[in-house]
Design an enzyme around this catalytic site. Structure first.
Site, PDB file in Angstrom:
ATOM      1  N   ILE A  12       0.843  -1.201   0.000  1.00 11.48           N
ATOM      2  CA  ILE A  12       0.000   0.000   0.000  1.00 11.48           C
ATOM      3  C   ILE A  12       0.876   1.248   0.000  1.00 11.48           C
ATOM      4  O   ILE A  12       0.564   2.248  -0.647  1.00 11.48           O
ATOM      5  CB  ILE A  12      -0.968   0.004   1.194  1.00 11.48           C
ATOM      6  CG1 ILE A  12      -1.764  -1.302   1.247  1.00 11.48           C
ATOM      7  CG2 ILE A  12      -1.941   1.184   1.093  1.00 11.48           C
ATOM      8  CD1 ILE A  12      -2.662  -1.427   2.465  1.00 11.48           C
ATOM      9  N   ASN A  32      12.928  -0.323   5.740  1.00 10.77           N
ATOM     10  CA  ASN A  32      14.066  -1.205   6.019  1.00 10.77           C
ATOM     11  C   ASN A  32      14.149  -2.390   5.057  1.00 10.77           C
ATOM     12  O   ASN A  32      15.050  -3.222   5.160  1.00 10.77           O
ATOM     13  CB  ASN A  32      14.029  -1.695   7.472  1.00 10.77           C
ATOM     14  CG  ASN A  32      12.798  -2.534   7.800  1.00 10.77           C
ATOM     15  OD1 ASN A  32      12.050  -2.957   6.926  1.00 10.77           O
ATOM     16  ND2 ASN A  32      12.596  -2.780   9.082  1.00 10.77           N
ATOM     17  N   LEU A  33      13.179  -2.456   4.110  1.00 13.74           N
ATOM     18  CA  LEU A  33      13.125  -3.494   3.069  1.00 13.74           C
ATOM     19  C   LEU A  33      12.984  -4.898   3.644  1.00 13.74           C
ATOM     20  O   LEU A  33      13.303  -5.885   2.976  1.00 13.74           O
ATOM     21  CB  LEU A  33      14.344  -3.412   2.142  1.00 13.74           C
ATOM     22  CG  LEU A  33      14.498  -2.085   1.371  1.00 13.74           C
ATOM     23  CD1 LEU A  33      15.687  -2.169   0.422  1.00 13.74           C
ATOM     24  CD2 LEU A  33      13.224  -1.731   0.610  1.00 13.74           C
ATOM     25  N   ALA A  73       4.807   1.652   8.045  1.00 13.51           N
ATOM     26  CA  ALA A  73       5.790   0.661   8.492  1.00 13.51           C
ATOM     27  C   ALA A  73       5.290  -0.121   9.708  1.00 13.51           C
ATOM     28  O   ALA A  73       5.114   0.448  10.796  1.00 13.51           O
ATOM     29  CB  ALA A  73       7.107   1.358   8.822  1.00 13.51           C
ATOM     30  N   SER A  76       2.392  -7.145  10.000  1.00 10.27           N
ATOM     31  CA  SER A  76       0.933  -7.185   9.861  1.00 10.27           C
ATOM     32  C   SER A  76       0.335  -8.578   9.695  1.00 10.27           C
ATOM     33  O   SER A  76      -0.784  -8.707   9.207  1.00 10.27           O
ATOM     34  CB  SER A  76       0.515  -6.327   8.656  1.00 10.27           C
ATOM     35  OG  SER A  76       1.114  -6.818   7.467  1.00 10.27           O
ATOM     36  N   TYR A 140      -1.725  -8.295  16.712  1.00 10.04           N
ATOM     37  CA  TYR A 140      -1.558  -7.312  15.636  1.00 10.04           C
ATOM     38  C   TYR A 140      -2.526  -6.150  15.824  1.00 10.04           C
ATOM     39  O   TYR A 140      -2.139  -4.976  15.842  1.00 10.04           O
ATOM     40  CB  TYR A 140      -1.757  -7.972  14.276  1.00 10.04           C
ATOM     41  CG  TYR A 140      -2.003  -7.000  13.161  1.00 10.04           C
ATOM     42  CD1 TYR A 140      -1.031  -6.088  12.780  1.00 10.04           C
ATOM     43  CD2 TYR A 140      -3.220  -6.995  12.468  1.00 10.04           C
ATOM     44  CE1 TYR A 140      -1.251  -5.180  11.752  1.00 10.04           C
ATOM     45  CE2 TYR A 140      -3.450  -6.106  11.439  1.00 10.04           C
ATOM     46  CZ  TYR A 140      -2.470  -5.194  11.079  1.00 10.04           C
ATOM     47  OH  TYR A 140      -2.697  -4.301  10.069  1.00 10.04           O
ATOM     48  N   LYS A 144      -1.809  -2.046  16.807  1.00  7.07           N
ATOM     49  CA  LYS A 144      -2.295  -0.913  16.013  1.00  7.07           C
ATOM     50  C   LYS A 144      -3.148   0.029  16.871  1.00  7.07           C
ATOM     51  O   LYS A 144      -3.068   1.259  16.741  1.00  7.07           O
ATOM     52  CB  LYS A 144      -3.094  -1.420  14.812  1.00  7.07           C
ATOM     53  CG  LYS A 144      -2.257  -2.053  13.717  1.00  7.07           C
ATOM     54  CD  LYS A 144      -1.588  -0.992  12.853  1.00  7.07           C
ATOM     55  CE  LYS A 144      -0.953  -1.592  11.613  1.00  7.07           C
ATOM     56  NZ  LYS A 144      -0.529  -0.601  10.627  1.00  7.07           N
ATOM     57  N   GLY A 283     -11.501 -18.334  15.219  1.00  4.46           N
ATOM     58  CA  GLY A 283     -11.539 -16.881  15.365  1.00  4.46           C
ATOM     59  C   GLY A 283     -11.949 -16.115  14.131  1.00  4.46           C
ATOM     60  O   GLY A 283     -11.933 -14.879  14.158  1.00  4.46           O
ATOM     61  N   ASP A 284     -12.309 -16.789  13.031  1.00  8.66           N
ATOM     62  CA  ASP A 284     -12.728 -16.083  11.819  1.00  8.66           C
ATOM     63  C   ASP A 284     -14.193 -15.649  11.938  1.00  8.66           C
ATOM     64  O   ASP A 284     -15.091 -16.494  11.904  1.00  8.66           O
ATOM     65  CB  ASP A 284     -12.579 -16.987  10.587  1.00  8.66           C
ATOM     66  CG  ASP A 284     -11.270 -16.788   9.874  1.00  8.66           C
ATOM     67  OD1 ASP A 284     -10.530 -15.868  10.253  1.00  8.66           O
ATOM     68  OD2 ASP A 284     -10.983 -17.552   8.930  1.00  8.66           O
TER      69      ASP A 284
END
Length: 330
Positions: A12, A32-33, A73, A76, A140, A144, A283-284
């Protein structure tokens, strides 16, 4: 004055860099690639390094007049975040703390944050509203949310204004055909499906077909990556014009089921794309769709690539010409 894009060599992020360049903006990319690709950065100045490296970031800030930052950055992968939460707290949360400290040190007062609708956890409304409670179900999403809260306190203490954009699934590729989606490992549905007609996997797995949805499979948001990039640029403009800190969802409002995405890919590629039903993943949730009404009204965001087939067509065009991705991993 330049816009810094952290993680600008990622999926993105690179599309956002392309949008900024198309609008004549001066762009500074910091990456940082670890997951990004040099070949995905179509212009601007690329600095290869880590947000947690203070001396490196001093160099970036001293060599450029930074007007605003778009912050992508982060690690994820939901599954990885559950087995290695320390990695996510160190890179995502501590990395953002380091960035905010440098912003305060150098007097940069605007940041647009690439957040996630995973901050909500199990939805209490469909579509999800910005006012809904936030109770992440994975590390995750928790990191965030912590990053968002940190920005709120830096605004209170130092006047650093932020816009946080929460969304689920980016898909598709740039209209130029020069950049697209290339992750290792790949976990996103659209590129995984397209690996079948590319001859890289025999079938696509569908995890559960007994959900309370019309066709029994999970429903998710899919937004064209260039439309997401446009939203990030509009958020910068909101802050440039004196807008206050805010949080916006980005979604298509209805969502598409796994079977619908597979059927659309079959139509676009002309390939049978065998699907194999697998047990549900723990958990979906059945439906994850975010309302973007506030973003449309207050940011003026108008997605222009809303057809599922249009999204997949752009992804397929890129993957056909880049079956091994950027092929630049070190």
């Amino acid at each position: 004055m330049a816009i810094m894009v952290t993680g600008g060599a990622g999926y993105i992020g690179s599309h956002t860099v392309a949008e900024l360049l198309a609008r004549g903006e001066e762009v500074v990319v910091v990456d940082n690639l670890y997951q990004g690709h040099k070949a995905a950065v179509l212009g601007g100045k690329l600095y290869v390094g880590d947000l947690r490296d203070g001396e490196f970031m001093d160099t970036v800030f001293r060599e450029n007049e930074i007007d605003a930052i778009i912050h992508f950055a982060a690690n994820s992968l939901v599954g990885e975040s559950m087995t290695n939460p320390a990695k996510y707290y160190h890179n995502n949360v501590y990395g953002t703390l380091c960035l905010l400290e440098k912003m305060n040190q150098y007097g940069v007062k605007r940041i647009v944050f690439s957040s996630t609708a995973a901050t909500y956890g199990e939805p209490e409304n469909v579509p999800i509203l910005e006012s809904d409670r936030t109770l992440p179900t994975n590390a995750y999403g928790e990191t965030k949310l912590a990053m968002e809260k940190m920005m709120r306190w830096f605004d209170t203490a130092h006047g650093i204004k932020y816009v946080s954009l929460r969304y689920f699934n980016a898909a598709g590729a740039h209209e130029s055909g020069k950049i697209g989606e290339d992750h290792l490992p790949e976990t996103h549905l659209v590129p995984l499906i397209l690996q079948v007609p590319l001859g890289q996997r025999a079938h696509i797995s569908v995890f559960g077909d007994d959900y309370p949805t019309e066709d029994g499979t999970c429903i998710r948001d899919y937004i064209h990556v260039s439309d997401l990039a446009d939203a990030h640029v509009l958020a910068v403009e909101k802050l440039r014009h004196g807008g206050d800190s805010d949080i916006f969802n980005l979604g298509n409002g209805t969502g598409y089921s796994v079977k619908q995405v597979i059927d659309a890919a079959r139509k676009v590629t002309g390939h049978a794309i065998p699907a194999v039903m697998e047990p549900r993943r723990a958990g979906d949730p059945a439906v994850l769709v975010a309302s973007s009404e506030r973003a449309r009204v207050e940011l003026g965001w108008k997605p222009s690539r809303t057809s599922l087939e249009q999204i997949i067509e752009s992804a397929w065009a890129w993957h056909k010409h880049n079956p091994k991705g950027y092929n630049d991993r070190t």
